[in-house]
Design a protein around this motif. Structure first.
Motif, PDB file in Angstrom:
ATOM      1  N   ASN A   1       0.857  -1.187   0.000  1.00 38.24           N
ATOM      2  CA  ASN A   1       0.000   0.000   0.000  1.00 38.24           C
ATOM      3  C   ASN A   1       0.890   1.233   0.000  1.00 38.24           C
ATOM      4  O   ASN A   1       1.869   1.309   0.763  1.00 38.24           O
ATOM      5  N   ILE A   2       0.566   2.205  -0.839  1.00 37.18           N
ATOM      6  CA  ILE A   2       1.364   3.426  -0.949  1.00 37.18           C
ATOM      7  C   ILE A   2       0.494   4.621  -0.573  1.00 37.18           C
ATOM      8  O   ILE A   2      -0.571   4.838  -1.166  1.00 37.18           O
ATOM      9  N   ASN A   3       0.945   5.356   0.430  1.00 35.27           N
ATOM     10  CA  ASN A   3       0.246   6.581   0.851  1.00 35.27           C
ATOM     11  C   ASN A   3       1.210   7.753   0.741  1.00 35.27           C
ATOM     12  O   ASN A   3       2.332   7.710   1.263  1.00 35.27           O
ATOM     13  N   LYS A   4       0.735   8.788   0.064  1.00 33.85           N
ATOM     14  CA  LYS A   4       1.575   9.975  -0.077  1.00 33.85           C
ATOM     15  C   LYS A   4       1.452  10.832   1.178  1.00 33.85           C
ATOM     16  O   LYS A   4       0.384  10.911   1.782  1.00 33.85           O
ATOM     17  N   GLU A   5       2.553  11.430   1.595  1.00 28.09           N
ATOM     18  CA  GLU A   5       2.499  12.292   2.759  1.00 28.09           C
ATOM     19  C   GLU A   5       1.658  13.532   2.467  1.00 28.09           C
ATOM     20  O   GLU A   5       1.453  13.914   1.313  1.00 28.09           O
ATOM     21  N   THR A   6       1.173  14.161   3.532  1.00 26.25           N
ATOM     22  CA  THR A   6       0.263  15.305   3.355  1.00 26.25           C
ATOM     23  C   THR A   6       0.930  16.477   2.629  1.00 26.25           C
ATOM     24  O   THR A   6       0.274  17.196   1.876  1.00 26.25           O
TER      25      THR A   6
ATOM     26  N   GLU B   1       4.742   6.919   2.169  1.00 25.85           N
ATOM     27  CA  GLU B   1       4.816   5.861   3.171  1.00 25.85           C
ATOM     28  C   GLU B   1       4.420   4.554   2.507  1.00 25.85           C
ATOM     29  O   GLU B   1       3.284   4.393   2.066  1.00 25.85           O
ATOM     30  N   PHE B   2       5.364   3.628   2.416  1.00 27.97           N
ATOM     31  CA  PHE B   2       5.111   2.311   1.833  1.00 27.97           C
ATOM     32  C   PHE B   2       4.820   1.327   2.980  1.00 27.97           C
ATOM     33  O   PHE B   2       5.606   1.217   3.921  1.00 27.97           O
TER      34      PHE B   2
ATOM     35  N   MET C   1       4.670 -10.290   8.255  1.00 28.94           N
ATOM     36  CA  MET C   1       4.745  -9.071   9.062  1.00 28.94           C
ATOM     37  C   MET C   1       4.727  -7.862   8.146  1.00 28.94           C
ATOM     38  O   MET C   1       5.340  -7.853   7.082  1.00 28.94           O
ATOM     39  N   LYS C   2       3.992  -6.838   8.582  1.00 32.56           N
ATOM     40  CA  LYS C   2       3.933  -5.606   7.798  1.00 32.56           C
ATOM     41  C   LYS C   2       5.131  -4.726   8.136  1.00 32.56           C
ATOM     42  O   LYS C   2       5.488  -4.578   9.298  1.00 32.56           O
ATOM     43  N   LYS C   3       5.729  -4.167   7.116  1.00 33.31           N
ATOM     44  CA  LYS C   3       6.915  -3.317   7.294  1.00 33.31           C
ATOM     45  C   LYS C   3       6.647  -1.955   6.686  1.00 33.31           C
ATOM     46  O   LYS C   3       6.204  -1.847   5.542  1.00 33.31           O
ATOM     47  N   LYS C   4       6.930  -0.919   7.458  1.00 36.92           N
ATOM     48  CA  LYS C   4       6.706   0.452   6.991  1.00 36.92           C
ATOM     49  C   LYS C   4       8.037   1.049   6.546  1.00 36.92           C
ATOM     50  O   LYS C   4       9.041   0.967   7.256  1.00 36.92           O
ATOM     51  N   GLU C   5       8.032   1.645   5.377  1.00 35.90           N
ATOM     52  CA  GLU C   5       9.228   2.299   4.845  1.00 35.90           C
ATOM     53  C   GLU C   5       8.859   3.701   4.355  1.00 35.90           C
ATOM     54  O   GLU C   5       7.856   3.883   3.648  1.00 35.90           O
ATOM     55  N   ILE C   6       9.660   4.685   4.759  1.00 30.54           N
ATOM     56  CA  ILE C   6       9.490   6.037   4.225  1.00 30.54           C
ATOM     57  C   ILE C   6      10.334   6.136   2.957  1.00 30.54           C
ATOM     58  O   ILE C   6      11.543   5.881   2.976  1.00 30.54           O
TER      59      ILE C   6
END
Length: 476
Positions: A351-356, A376-377, A418-423
């Motif tokens: 999932n890809i979310n763009k920062e505000t 935020e990936f 496991m979910k991994k968050k990457e900036i």
């Protein structure tokens, strides 16, 4: 073995054929959860690990869009089976029937002799005798052991065997699993020992909808009153109990009034009365009549056939009629859709979310600039092994190589499930668009992949890179 009696061949009974099918279904149900291919089960719906295994392919819970199609296959399959063969599911596949046969025919009759004969299901044991009371207790204890196995077997399709026994040893953290097995076992004891066939007659909703699905070509156990004679009147009141009484009004009547078809029926009905909701199409009555009439050199009065052929005598049963073909078509279509959707399974989730903040711009003394977009990936490795991941940017035509990855600089590791968050920061130092009026949204594609498995573990996601308007870029 078949045998000859005055020119009539008595075939292998339907009951024996059912026993073979019961044994096969039981073995499959018990063994299937233990079979794995690359760590994946044929069917497993794990709420613990949030996974669905289907045909030895693992799916994440986010891919549960497959479940509605599985349910449609199940219900359409049973409904189509009913249109074709009546309550054949009840008599030949349903666990309730299988369990009752194991308890009543195997344990009570064959092993303990509590019941005298399998062919007489109407005569209950004399429980005033101490011997029979002891046998009843032993029968319940044997069934309790089997009920616990059945409860465990059911749970193996939700908690795989490799975890099941480990969890049972840790009661404090897994009391729900322990309680589920006990609860299922208690229900099966009550259902099979005490409720018995009343479950089929009064509880199971399937018997209530079958009449809606039947048509004149539906195959079921039917009594041929044209040959045997009418035993009941139009109001289903019994008129005769002896053959000679039947033949007073119908001299041709062949029914011997032996009532073998009645005594053998597990749901305690008389098939000669006509279609009844209680009939589960076990065909025990067909076997009984085949044996009796075969000894007289005549074919059975009760056959597995349709109203169209036996009662109305309009001709042969039409098996491949419009209704059946429609069900077959729907089932094939759903299986094709399910196969197509299953074949497009992604081996990683992203999932890809763009920062505000749309972008950041930095100017340098030499007139150069850089524009950065941050994202935020959220990545999940759905494989069973630890893997290294990276990604690349696919920009629109003409912008190749102008948008680069600033962060992360290299591969990163993700452990299974496991979910991994990457900036992630994307950068450009090129004048991608010269527009003085507004910011420009540039469509890009992110190709994420597992290093070393680029051809299989790979996903593509659409996103955007926002490039500021020209006057912001030209600010000093």
């Amino acid at each position: 073995m078949s045998k000859e009696n005055t020119g009539i061949t008595i075939p292998t009974s339907w009951r024996i054929k059912r026993y073979y099918l019961y044994a096969m279904v039981t073995i499959v149900a018990l063994v299937l959860p233990w079979i794995t291919v690359d760590g994946n089960h044929f069917f497993l719906l794990s709420f613990d690990k949030l996974k669905l295994h289907l045909a030895f392919v693992q799916f994440d819970m986010q891919e549960l869009y497959l479940m509605p199609f599985l349910l449609m296959l199940l219900f359409l399959g049973i409904f189509g089976m009913t249109v074709l063969g009546g309550r054949v599911f009840c008599g030949w596949v349903c666990p309730q029937t299988v369990f009752r046969v194991i308890y009543r025919d195997l344990i009570e009759t064959k092993l303990l002799g509590l019941r005298k004969r399998i062919k007489n299901k109407q005569q209950d044991p004399d429980m005033s005798k101490l011997e029979n009371k002891v046998k009843k207790v032993v029968a319940i204890l044997l069934w309790t052991a089997l009920a616990l196995i059945a409860g465990s077997n059911f749970m193996w399709y939700f908690v795989p065997p490799e975890d099941f026994f480990t969890y049972l040893g840790d009661f404090t953290n897994h009391w729900t699993l322990f309680g589920s097995v006990i609860g299922i076992a208690v229900f099966l004891i009550y259902d099979i020992v005490f409720l018995k066939e009343d479950f089929c007659i009064y509880v199971c909703p399937y018997s209530r909808i079958q009449s809606v699905l039947y048509d004149e070509h539906t195959v079921m156990a039917l009594y041929n009153m044209h040959r045997g004679g009418n035993i009941y009147d139009e109001n289903h009141n019994k008129m005769y109990t002896k053959q000679k009484d039947i033949q007073v009004n119908e001299p041709h009547a062949e029914c011997t009034a032996c009532e073998s078809c009645v005594t053998v029926c597990p749901t305690h009905i008389d098939i000669r009365k006509g279609l009844q909701l209680e009939c589960i199409n076990c065909l025990e009555c067909v076997d009984a009549c085949t044996t009796v009439m075969g000894k007289l050199g005549k074919p059975s009065l009760i056959t597995w056939s349709s109203d169209y052929e036996i009662v109305e005598q309009k001709g042969k049963t039409q098996f491949f009629r419009t209704k059946i073909l429609a069900y077959m078509g729907l089932l094939v279509a759903i299986m094709i859709i399910l196969a197509m959707m299953g074949s497009t399974k992604e081996h990683m989730l992203l999932n890809i979310n763009k920062e505000t903040r749309l972008y950041s711009v930095k100017h340098f003394d030499d007139g150069e600039f850089r524009v950065e977009n941050a994202y935020e990936f959220l990545l999940q490795n759905t494989e069973n092994e630890e893997m290294k991941f990276f990604f690349e940017i696919i920009p629109p035509k003409g912008m190749e190589g102008k948008i680069t990855i600033e962060k992360p600089k290299g591969e990163f590791t993700a452990v299974p499930n496991m979910k991994k968050k990457e900036i992630v920061v994307l950068r450009t130092t090129e004048m991608l668009v010269d527009n003085d009026r507004k910011d420009t949204v540039i469509p890009i594609t992110i190709r994420a992949y597992a290093v070393g498995h680029e051809d299989r573990v790979v996903v593509f996601r659409k996103s955007t890179f926002v490039f500021p308007r020209a006057d912001i870029i030209k600010e000093k």
